[in-house]
Write a protein that holds these residues in place. Structure first.
Motif, PDB file in Angstrom:
ATOM      1  N   ASP A 125      -9.789  -8.183  -8.508  1.00 35.25           N
ATOM      2  CA  ASP A 125     -11.017  -7.516  -8.065  1.00 35.25           C
ATOM      3  C   ASP A 125     -11.467  -8.042  -6.717  1.00 35.25           C
ATOM      4  OD1 ASP A 125     -11.035  -6.051 -10.373  1.00 35.25           O
ATOM      5  OD2 ASP A 125     -12.327  -7.465 -11.454  1.00 35.25           O
ATOM      6  N   ALA A 126     -11.242  -9.341  -6.499  1.00 31.01           N
ATOM      7  CA  ALA A 126     -11.625  -9.931  -5.210  1.00 31.01           C
ATOM      8  C   ALA A 126     -10.758  -9.355  -4.085  1.00 31.01           C
ATOM      9  CB  ALA A 126     -11.497 -11.451  -5.266  1.00 31.01           C
ATOM     10  N   VAL A 127      -9.500  -9.098  -4.400  1.00 33.71           N
ATOM     11  CA  VAL A 127      -8.621  -8.487  -3.389  1.00 33.71           C
ATOM     12  C   VAL A 127      -9.152  -7.089  -3.058  1.00 33.71           C
ATOM     13  CG1 VAL A 127      -6.292  -7.578  -2.929  1.00 33.71           C
ATOM     14  CG2 VAL A 127      -6.562  -9.790  -4.078  1.00 33.71           C
ATOM     15  N   ALA A 128      -9.441  -6.310  -4.106  1.00 30.74           N
ATOM     16  CA  ALA A 128      -9.937  -4.947  -3.902  1.00 30.74           C
ATOM     17  C   ALA A 128     -11.247  -4.970  -3.116  1.00 30.74           C
ATOM     18  CB  ALA A 128     -10.120  -4.260  -5.247  1.00 30.74           C
ATOM     19  N   HIS A 129     -12.122  -5.900  -3.484  1.00 33.23           N
ATOM     20  CA  HIS A 129     -13.416  -5.987  -2.798  1.00 33.23           C
ATOM     21  C   HIS A 129     -13.237  -6.334  -1.316  1.00 33.23           C
ATOM     22  CE1 HIS A 129     -17.593  -6.892  -2.023  1.00 33.23           C
ATOM     23  NE2 HIS A 129     -17.241  -8.094  -1.579  1.00 33.23           N
ATOM     24  N   THR A 130     -12.309  -7.251  -1.053  1.00 36.65           N
ATOM     25  CA  THR A 130     -12.082  -7.678   0.340  1.00 36.65           C
ATOM     26  C   THR A 130     -11.574  -6.515   1.198  1.00 36.65           C
ATOM     27  OG1 THR A 130     -11.638  -9.896  -0.427  1.00 36.65           O
ATOM     28  CG2 THR A 130     -10.804  -9.356   1.752  1.00 36.65           C
ATOM     29  N   VAL A 131     -10.779  -5.652   0.577  1.00 35.92           N
ATOM     30  CA  VAL A 131     -10.262  -4.501   1.337  1.00 35.92           C
ATOM     31  C   VAL A 131     -11.340  -3.438   1.535  1.00 35.92           C
ATOM     32  CG1 VAL A 131      -8.533  -2.654   1.388  1.00 35.92           C
ATOM     33  CG2 VAL A 131      -7.937  -4.879   0.443  1.00 35.92           C
ATOM     34  N   GLN A 163       3.036  -6.854 -11.109  1.00 38.19           N
ATOM     35  CA  GLN A 163       3.000  -5.382 -11.096  1.00 38.19           C
ATOM     36  C   GLN A 163       1.569  -4.884 -10.852  1.00 38.19           C
ATOM     37  OE1 GLN A 163       5.391  -3.305 -10.762  1.00 38.19           O
ATOM     38  NE2 GLN A 163       7.068  -4.732 -11.170  1.00 38.19           N
ATOM     39  N   ALA A 164       0.604  -5.579 -11.447  1.00 38.05           N
ATOM     40  CA  ALA A 164      -0.796  -5.183 -11.237  1.00 38.05           C
ATOM     41  C   ALA A 164      -1.187  -5.392  -9.774  1.00 38.05           C
ATOM     42  CB  ALA A 164      -1.702  -5.989 -12.158  1.00 38.05           C
ATOM     43  N   LEU A 165      -0.732  -6.499  -9.208  1.00 36.01           N
ATOM     44  CA  LEU A 165      -1.028  -6.762  -7.798  1.00 36.01           C
ATOM     45  C   LEU A 165      -0.338  -5.727  -6.917  1.00 36.01           C
ATOM     46  CD1 LEU A 165      -0.774 -10.623  -7.999  1.00 36.01           C
ATOM     47  CD2 LEU A 165      -2.760  -9.388  -7.109  1.00 36.01           C
ATOM     48  N   ARG A 166       0.861  -5.348  -7.320  1.00 35.41           N
ATOM     49  CA  ARG A 166       1.591  -4.355  -6.552  1.00 35.41           C
ATOM     50  C   ARG A 166       0.843  -3.027  -6.524  1.00 35.41           C
ATOM     51  NH1 ARG A 166       7.426  -1.881  -8.199  1.00 35.41           N
ATOM     52  NH2 ARG A 166       7.966  -1.225  -6.110  1.00 35.41           N
ATOM     53  N   GLU A 167       0.282  -2.649  -7.671  1.00 32.83           N
ATOM     54  CA  GLU A 167      -0.487  -1.400  -7.728  1.00 32.83           C
ATOM     55  C   GLU A 167      -1.660  -1.448  -6.757  1.00 32.83           C
ATOM     56  OE1 GLU A 167       0.133   1.537  -9.012  1.00 32.83           O
ATOM     57  OE2 GLU A 167       2.034   0.473  -9.330  1.00 32.83           O
ATOM     58  N   THR A 168      -2.343  -2.593  -6.776  1.00 38.65           N
ATOM     59  CA  THR A 168      -3.489  -2.753  -5.874  1.00 38.65           C
ATOM     60  C   THR A 168      -3.020  -2.707  -4.415  1.00 38.65           C
ATOM     61  OG1 THR A 168      -4.623  -4.071  -7.524  1.00 38.65           O
ATOM     62  CG2 THR A 168      -5.385  -4.336  -5.262  1.00 38.65           C
ATOM     63  N   ALA A 169      -1.933  -3.390  -4.144  1.00 36.46           N
ATOM     64  CA  ALA A 169      -1.416  -3.408  -2.773  1.00 36.46           C
ATOM     65  C   ALA A 169      -1.053  -1.998  -2.327  1.00 36.46           C
ATOM     66  CB  ALA A 169      -0.207  -4.336  -2.691  1.00 36.46           C
ATOM     67  N   ARG A 170      -0.435  -1.256  -3.222  1.00 34.41           N
ATOM     68  CA  ARG A 170      -0.014   0.106  -2.906  1.00 34.41           C
ATOM     69  C   ARG A 170      -1.220   1.001  -2.624  1.00 34.41           C
ATOM     70  NH1 ARG A 170       4.055   2.004  -7.313  1.00 34.41           N
ATOM     71  NH2 ARG A 170       5.872   1.240  -6.228  1.00 34.41           N
ATOM     72  N   ARG A 171      -2.234   0.821  -3.479  1.00 34.38           N
ATOM     73  CA  ARG A 171      -3.448   1.644  -3.343  1.00 34.38           C
ATOM     74  C   ARG A 171      -4.088   1.450  -1.969  1.00 34.38           C
ATOM     75  NH1 ARG A 171      -8.376   0.413  -6.507  1.00 34.38           N
ATOM     76  NH2 ARG A 171      -7.072  -1.079  -7.616  1.00 34.38           N
ATOM     77  N   PHE A 172      -4.018   0.229  -1.467  1.00 31.97           N
ATOM     78  CA  PHE A 172      -4.682  -0.054  -0.193  1.00 31.97           C
ATOM     79  C   PHE A 172      -3.705  -0.172   0.973  1.00 31.97           C
ATOM     80  CE2 PHE A 172      -7.603  -2.031  -3.408  1.00 31.97           C
ATOM     81  CZ  PHE A 172      -8.583  -1.043  -3.316  1.00 31.97           C
ATOM     82  N   ASP A 173      -2.467   0.229   0.745  1.00 26.84           N
ATOM     83  CA  ASP A 173      -1.458   0.197   1.799  1.00 26.84           C
ATOM     84  C   ASP A 173      -1.262  -1.217   2.378  1.00 26.84           C
ATOM     85  OD1 ASP A 173       0.481   1.309   3.376  1.00 26.84           O
ATOM     86  OD2 ASP A 173      -0.914   1.880   4.979  1.00 26.84           O
ATOM     87  N   LEU A 174      -1.168  -2.183   1.463  1.00 29.48           N
ATOM     88  CA  LEU A 174      -0.927  -3.572   1.887  1.00 29.48           C
ATOM     89  C   LEU A 174       0.541  -3.905   1.659  1.00 29.48           C
ATOM     90  CD1 LEU A 174      -3.868  -5.422   0.060  1.00 29.48           C
ATOM     91  CD2 LEU A 174      -3.827  -4.650   2.445  1.00 29.48           C
ATOM     92  N   ARG A 175       1.106  -4.638   2.564  1.00 31.00           N
ATOM     93  CA  ARG A 175       2.441  -5.169   2.313  1.00 31.00           C
ATOM     94  C   ARG A 175       2.305  -6.486   1.551  1.00 31.00           C
ATOM     95  NH1 ARG A 175       4.190  -3.393   8.241  1.00 31.00           N
ATOM     96  NH2 ARG A 175       5.055  -1.382   7.643  1.00 31.00           N
ATOM     97  N   ILE A 176       3.386  -6.892   0.901  1.00 35.83           N
ATOM     98  CA  ILE A 176       3.317  -8.142   0.119  1.00 35.83           C
ATOM     99  C   ILE A 176       4.274  -9.185   0.676  1.00 35.83           C
ATOM    100  CG2 ILE A 176       3.559  -9.225  -2.160  1.00 35.83           C
ATOM    101  CD1 ILE A 176       2.823  -6.588  -3.441  1.00 35.83           C
ATOM    102  N   HIS A 177       3.691 -10.336   0.996  1.00 35.04           N
ATOM    103  CA  HIS A 177       4.456 -11.514   1.415  1.00 35.04           C
ATOM    104  C   HIS A 177       4.390 -12.516   0.274  1.00 35.04           C
ATOM    105  CE1 HIS A 177       3.986 -15.755   2.929  1.00 35.04           C
ATOM    106  NE2 HIS A 177       5.142 -15.463   3.487  1.00 35.04           N
ATOM    107  N   MET A 178       5.504 -13.166  -0.005  1.00 33.05           N
ATOM    108  CA  MET A 178       5.480 -14.204  -1.038  1.00 33.05           C
ATOM    109  C   MET A 178       5.915 -15.536  -0.443  1.00 33.05           C
ATOM    110  SD  MET A 178       7.269 -14.169  -4.799  1.00 33.05           S
ATOM    111  CE  MET A 178       5.979 -13.193  -5.591  1.00 33.05           C
TER     112      MET A 178
END
Ligand SMILES: *Cc1c(COP(=O)(O)O)cnc(C)c1O
Length: 352
Positions: A125-131, A163-178
């Motif tokens: 939720d904090a990720v979503a809020h930040t975006v 997978q949940a983080l991926r969904e959030t990333a996809r929704r906000f067009d974020l790339r994922i770095h690990m």
């Protein structure tokens, strides 16, 4: 940190980079240390190591070998961003707390936006809020979600959480770095295929840690989105991260990726941490702070106990997290080392 002669460092639990090089790597380096070879990665061992990494991840990824994790993280993050973008990361992420601003430097100013989250894992939720809290031109545009696996607090993201983080990333067009400085420990802990924690979970680029897994030097930057790897070689060269005698960086990966050697070492490190946590938690004045899911144990203990251990020559960090002691195990940690620390804790009588 005060300087200590190596002979004075007894059974330390400071970090997995205090450990020596494992024998499999040392032997592989001895084996490549003969005759001439093409420089800058044009040698057979570099090709072989890249192929083994592709087999390991079961996909056609692009691989670059660099000297350390700070460079691997900073350069890969820079390749995902423009300078006006932002990178969302946990407030305890190594990229924020331990890289001296290198991600911002190499990306020409891309801003890190920090989010909280229990036990070192970003809160969805904090990720979503930040975006979503701003969408105007005055706010640096969120572009990347950076995750650490295993986390700075010794926990791991499960495939479901990823997978949940991926969904959030996809929704906000974020790339994922690990940041996978301890990716081997996460893998050993979760017992899943490497692909499940990376490209199948939407990871675009992984910095795969070699140093803490038993090498002398080196991390691999693994691009799962091949487009993002374009011109990455120039970034490495410009940043002073292109090894000319590349065979000594790349060849170290070969033994670790064969016959499950890396996983065996990581499983051992994790098992030592589990044992340490289990035995320390029996002490009434010691509290284990986070789930022990990889090779780190975070404990809260009375200040006097902590000082007494340090006075006896025990090494551990107290600046990570919120001041508790971090006890880090490695491939080289022995059961006797765990036993000795536990004995030191048990024999503390509260008087000193
Ligand atoms: C050790 C570590 C790194 C790499 O650090 P370097 O000292 O630059 O090699 C990166 N991320 C995490 C989480 C680490 O623990």
């Amino acid at each position: 940190m005060r300087f200590v002669k190596p002979s004075e460092i007894k059974n330390q639990f400071a970090s997995d980079n205090y450990a020596p090089v494992c024998s499999e790597v040392w032997e592989a380096l001895t084996a490549v240390n003969s005759g001439y070879a093409n420089s800058y990665g044009d040698d057979p061992w570099t090709g072989r190591a890249c192929d083994l990494l592709r087999e390991f991840f079961e996909t056609d990824c692009q691989v670059f070998f660099v000297f350390n994790g700070t460079a691997a993280n900073s350069l890969s993050l820079a390749s995902l961003c423009q300078s006006y973008h932002s990178i969302i990361a946990h407030e305890l992420a190594h990229v924020e707390t331990d890289e001296c601003g290198a991600p911002e430097f190499f990306s020409n100013g891309t801003k890190l936006l920090l989010v909280p989250g229990e036990h070192g894992k970003v809160d969805l939720d904090a990720v979503a809020h930040t975006v979503t809290r701003r969408s105007d031109i005055h706010y640096p545009k969120p572009r990347v979600l950076s995750l650490t696996q295993a986390t700075e607090l010794g926990t791991v993201y499960t495939p479901e959480e990823l997978q949940a983080l991926r969904e959030t990333a996809r929704r906000f067009d974020l790339r994922i770095h690990m940041d996978g400085a301890r990716f081997a420990n996460a893998l050993a802990s979760l017992r899943v295929a490497p692909k499940e924690l990376t490209w199948q979970a939407g990871v675009d680029v992984l910095t795969f840690g070699g140093t803490k897994a038993g090498m002398a030097i080196g991390e691999a930057v693994v691009f799962f989105d091949l487009k993002l790897a374009q011109e990455f070689a120039y970034r490495c060269k410009q940043a002073g991260q292109l090894a000319s005698k590349m065979r000594y960086l790349s060849a170290a990966w070969i033994p670790l990726l064969q016959d499950g050697v890396m996983l065996r070492h990581a499983r051992h490190a994790n098992a030592m941490a589990t044992l340490l946590a289990e035995r320390l938690s029996r002490h009434p004045q010691v509290e284990v702070m986070h789930p022990v899911e990889a090779n780190a144990v975070f404990v809260r203990m009375p200040e006097a106990m902590l000082e007494s251990l340090q006075a006896q020559g025990w090494y551990f960090y107290t600046f990570i997290g919120s001041g508790e002691a971090r006890l880090m195990c490695s491939w080289a940690t022995r059961e006797e080392d765990v036993g000795e620390l536990v004995s030191a804790v048990e024999s503390w009588n509260g008087a000193d």
